[in-house]
Design a protein around this motif. Structure first.
Motif, short mmCIF file in Angstrom:
data_model
loop_
_atom_site.label_atom_id
_atom_site.label_comp_id
_atom_site.label_asym_id
_atom_site.label_seq_id
_atom_site.Cartn_x
_atom_site.Cartn_y
_atom_site.Cartn_z
N VAL A 13 6.81 -42.83 88.54
CA VAL A 13 7.57 -41.51 88.47
C VAL A 13 8.18 -41.12 89.71
CG1 VAL A 13 7.40 -39.05 87.85
CG2 VAL A 13 6.12 -40.96 86.42
N ILE A 14 9.56 -40.76 89.77
CA ILE A 14 10.34 -40.32 90.72
C ILE A 14 11.01 -39.00 90.29
CG2 ILE A 14 12.24 -40.62 92.35
CD1 ILE A 14 12.17 -43.39 92.06
N TRP A 15 10.58 -38.09 91.11
CA TRP A 15 10.89 -36.50 90.83
C TRP A 15 12.01 -36.13 91.89
CZ3 TRP A 15 7.31 -33.02 87.72
CH2 TRP A 15 7.92 -31.64 87.64
N LEU A 16 13.09 -35.69 91.24
CA LEU A 16 14.05 -35.41 92.31
C LEU A 16 14.38 -33.78 92.03
CD1 LEU A 16 16.73 -38.22 92.51
CD2 LEU A 16 14.79 -37.88 93.76
N ASN A 49 1.69 -42.72 88.89
CA ASN A 49 2.17 -43.52 90.13
C ASN A 49 3.49 -42.86 90.62
OD1 ASN A 49 2.75 -44.78 92.57
ND2 ASN A 49 3.40 -46.88 91.27
N LEU A 50 3.24 -41.54 91.16
CA LEU A 50 4.19 -40.95 91.77
C LEU A 50 4.98 -41.14 93.07
CD1 LEU A 50 5.87 -37.89 91.19
CD2 LEU A 50 4.35 -36.92 92.71
N LEU A 51 5.76 -41.64 92.98
CA LEU A 51 6.86 -42.48 94.23
C LEU A 51 7.08 -41.44 95.21
CD1 LEU A 51 8.61 -45.43 92.48
CD2 LEU A 51 6.39 -45.46 93.68
N TYR A 52 7.62 -40.33 94.53
CA TYR A 52 8.44 -39.43 95.54
C TYR A 52 8.61 -37.95 94.62
CZ TYR A 52 11.95 -36.73 98.39
OH TYR A 52 12.27 -35.88 98.98
N HIS A 53 8.21 -36.96 95.37
CA HIS A 53 8.51 -35.42 95.04
C HIS A 53 8.87 -34.60 96.11
CE1 HIS A 53 8.04 -31.54 93.69
NE2 HIS A 53 7.72 -31.80 92.18
N PRO A 54 9.69 -34.07 96.32
CA PRO A 54 10.30 -33.46 97.69
C PRO A 54 9.35 -32.37 98.21
CG PRO A 54 11.92 -32.90 95.72
CD PRO A 54 10.85 -33.80 95.20
N ASN A 55 8.56 -31.77 97.17
CA ASN A 55 7.64 -30.73 97.83
C ASN A 55 6.20 -31.38 97.97
OD1 ASN A 55 9.01 -28.73 95.21
ND2 ASN A 55 9.53 -28.46 97.54
N ALA A 69 15.13 -47.10 97.30
CA ALA A 69 15.49 -48.38 97.12
C ALA A 69 14.82 -49.50 96.59
CB ALA A 69 15.99 -48.88 98.68
N LYS A 70 13.50 -49.53 96.74
CA LYS A 70 12.28 -50.32 96.31
C LYS A 70 12.43 -49.89 94.57
CE LYS A 70 9.60 -51.58 100.23
NZ LYS A 70 8.69 -51.09 101.15
N ALA A 71 12.24 -48.78 94.42
CA ALA A 71 12.24 -48.18 93.08
C ALA A 71 13.37 -48.98 92.22
CB ALA A 71 11.93 -46.86 92.92
N ILE A 80 12.41 -38.02 86.96
CA ILE A 80 12.50 -36.59 86.52
C ILE A 80 13.54 -35.68 87.39
CG2 ILE A 80 11.09 -34.49 86.42
CD1 ILE A 80 8.72 -36.25 85.66
N VAL A 81 14.43 -35.14 86.84
CA VAL A 81 15.17 -34.41 87.71
C VAL A 81 15.08 -32.76 87.23
CG1 VAL A 81 17.60 -33.87 88.13
CG2 VAL A 81 16.81 -36.16 87.43
N GLU A 82 14.74 -32.04 88.38
CA GLU A 82 14.81 -30.50 88.30
C GLU A 82 15.94 -30.02 88.98
OE1 GLU A 82 11.12 -29.19 90.37
OE2 GLU A 82 11.65 -27.18 90.20
#
Ligand code: SF4
Length: 269
Positions: A13-16, A49-55, A69-71, A80-82
């Motif tokens: 999961v990638i959350w932006l 497996n959360l790859l990235y969340h800005p907070n 890049a790997k994702a 996921i976009v917020e």
């Protein structure tokens, strides 16, 4: 739920976050359940497996760029976009990270990741429809993720959405299930009921002023008659209460037109 999420081949999961207030993340972090996973921390640490969340991620800068890049190369991820997507000024009103010393705009980041993601989930009305971020004069020309990317999105509407709605949607996707959505891309399971139809105050006397408990708030501008969500039965804050139960008219925050151009609700005369 834990068993369902324990699948080792489940997507990451990638959350932006773009143009928003971070309220959707705060709502997600308030997730509470009597059964495992019992909290957002459980979900984040144990179940996905959360790859990235800005907070929530410690990673920043080039580390983030490498993860992204790997994702993109692997392709097995849910995006996921917020927040909405600012498009004015070449998108430079919002730049989540840089690559090789060059800022990457949120517009470019969302377009790149949405093109490769298994599914794109919009959390909140800004990402889903533009919401508050696109309201008023909208000087940064905020758009919804669907408009900015041309991709079909699953819209977990709300300002913010209930944590249960976010987690339910994520669980369905991690299990590989198909989510049926309505005309606005909202999961039918969560948004098929009109608040007015399941409101416990449907037969109650009309309130004429704010601050009177147990009355219908229609004459004070309640938007329950045009709003779809399970707030009356699910309630908020671990089932403690909900807007109308607390004497505040529904402001229609799961609607595609929220917040609109009129007052959220009438003021008492
Ligand atoms: Fe409908 Fe709002 Fe009245 Fe509830 S309080 S019955 S949702 S108008």
């Amino acid at each position: 739920m834990s068993e369902a999420l324990a699948n080792p081949s489940a997507p990451s999961v990638i959350w932006l976050q773009g143009s928003g207030c971070t309220g959707c993340t705060i709502s997600f972090l308030n997730y509470v359940s009597a059964t495992a996973p019992q909290s957002a921390a459980d979900i984040l640490i144990t179940n996905i497996n959360l790859l990235y969340h800005p907070n929530l991620s410690a990673a920043a800068g080039s580390t983030v760029a490498d993860v992204i890049a790997k994702a993109v190369a692997a392709g097995n991820f849910i995006l996921i976009v917020e927040g909405g997507v600012p498009t004015a000024f070449g998108g430079r009103a919002c730049a989540p990270w840089s690559e090789g010393g060059v800022e990457v705009t949120f517009l470019a980041a969302v377009q790149r990741l949405a093109a490769k993601a298994l599914k794109v989930v919009c959390v909140g009305n800004c990402a889903s429809f533009g919401g508050v971020s696109a309201s008023g004069s909208n000087p940064t020309a905020v758009q919804s993720v669907k408009v900015a990317t041309g991709k079909t999105t699953i819209n977990v509407a709300g300002c913010p959405p209930h944590p249960d709605w976010i987690v339910w949607t994520l669980v369905q996707l991690l299990q590989g299930k198909t989510i049926a959505v309505d005309t606005y891309g909202r999961p039918k399971t969560l948004y098929s009921k009109r608040i007015h139809d399941i409101c416990p105050f449907r037969e109650a006397d009309e309130a004429k002023t704010f601050g009177v408990a147990g009355r219908c708030l229609e004459e004070l501008g309640c938007r329950g008659p045009s709003t779809y969500a399970n707030c009356p039965t699910n309630k908020w804050n671990n089932g403690v209460n909900w807007c109308i139960g607390a004497g505040a008219p529904c402001i229609g925050c799961t609607s595609s037109t929220f917040p609109g151009t009129s007052a959220l609700f009438k003021t008492a005369s």
